[in-house]
Design a protein around this motif. Structure first.
Motif, short mmCIF file in Angstrom:
data_model
loop_
_atom_site.label_atom_id
_atom_site.label_comp_id
_atom_site.label_asym_id
_atom_site.label_seq_id
_atom_site.Cartn_x
_atom_site.Cartn_y
_atom_site.Cartn_z
N GLU A 57 -9.39 138.00 -94.52
CA GLU A 57 -8.65 138.68 -95.23
C GLU A 57 -8.41 138.16 -96.71
O GLU A 57 -8.84 138.87 -97.56
CB GLU A 57 -7.52 139.55 -94.70
N GLN A 61 -9.84 139.48 -100.43
CA GLN A 61 -8.95 139.84 -101.37
C GLN A 61 -8.97 138.82 -102.62
O GLN A 61 -8.84 139.33 -103.43
CB GLN A 61 -7.45 139.84 -100.80
N ARG A 64 -12.03 140.37 -104.23
CA ARG A 64 -11.71 141.56 -105.14
C ARG A 64 -10.94 141.51 -106.11
O ARG A 64 -11.00 142.09 -107.08
CB ARG A 64 -11.09 142.57 -103.84
N SER A 65 -9.93 140.53 -106.01
CA SER A 65 -9.09 140.18 -107.28
C SER A 65 -9.82 139.75 -108.48
O SER A 65 -9.55 140.30 -109.53
CB SER A 65 -8.09 139.33 -106.86
N GLY A 92 -3.77 144.81 -106.23
CA GLY A 92 -4.84 144.03 -105.87
C GLY A 92 -4.96 142.61 -106.55
O GLY A 92 -5.98 142.12 -106.03
N VAL A 94 -4.45 138.64 -106.57
CA VAL A 94 -4.39 137.50 -105.47
C VAL A 94 -4.18 136.43 -106.39
O VAL A 94 -5.18 135.79 -106.84
CB VAL A 94 -5.38 137.59 -104.51
#
Length: 138
Positions: A57, A61, A64-65, A92, A94
């Motif tokens: 995960e 993430q 996505r960040s 969102g 990270v």
């Protein structure tokens, strides 16, 4: 005036991940490598042997960040380290190095996120994946 929008294919994602995986294996680093598209949707994920499942995960993430903010997650980490804690509240975001946007012909088309070893090592692996973009295959 015709606009042409570029996007990552599954084959593109596999090539980027393969280059990143080669870098990880060269250093004997157990990691998870994730590739997301321009909307942050998972395209491809590789979990090398002996990588803790918590990194799955985190890698997603980070990717996505990187695409959400169109910058390396290292930049967010640096901002937090400089005391700009408001970055911790961005949805969102990270702020841990290891996520890089994927840019083709000046277009943001996706991102790569890596997790499993020290964050600067994660970034080294991600950069190896990005570096394959300079090859003739793209």
């Amino acid at each position: 005036m015709a606009n042409s929008k570029l996007f990552l294919t599954l084959e593109d994602a596999k090539e980027i991940a393969a280059a990143a995986e080669a870098e990880a294996k060269r250093n004997n680093w157990p990691v998870v490598i994730s590739i997301v598209d321009e909307g942050g949707h998972l395209l491809y994920l590789v979990r090398l042997d002996n990588t803790q499942y918590g990194s799955i995960e985190v890698a997603i993430q980070k990717a996505r960040s990187a695409i959400a903010f169109r910058r390396s997650t290292k930049i967010l980490e640096e901002q937090v380290n400089q005391g700009h804690v408001r970055y911790l509240n961005l949805p969102g975001a990270v702020p841990i190095e290891g996520g890089l946007p994927i840019v083709l012909s000046s277009q943001f088309v996706g991102a790569i996120g890596v997790s499993g070893v020290r964050s600067h090592q994660d970034a080294q692996i991600a950069q190896a994946g990005i570096d394959t973009l300079n090859s003739d295959s793209f």
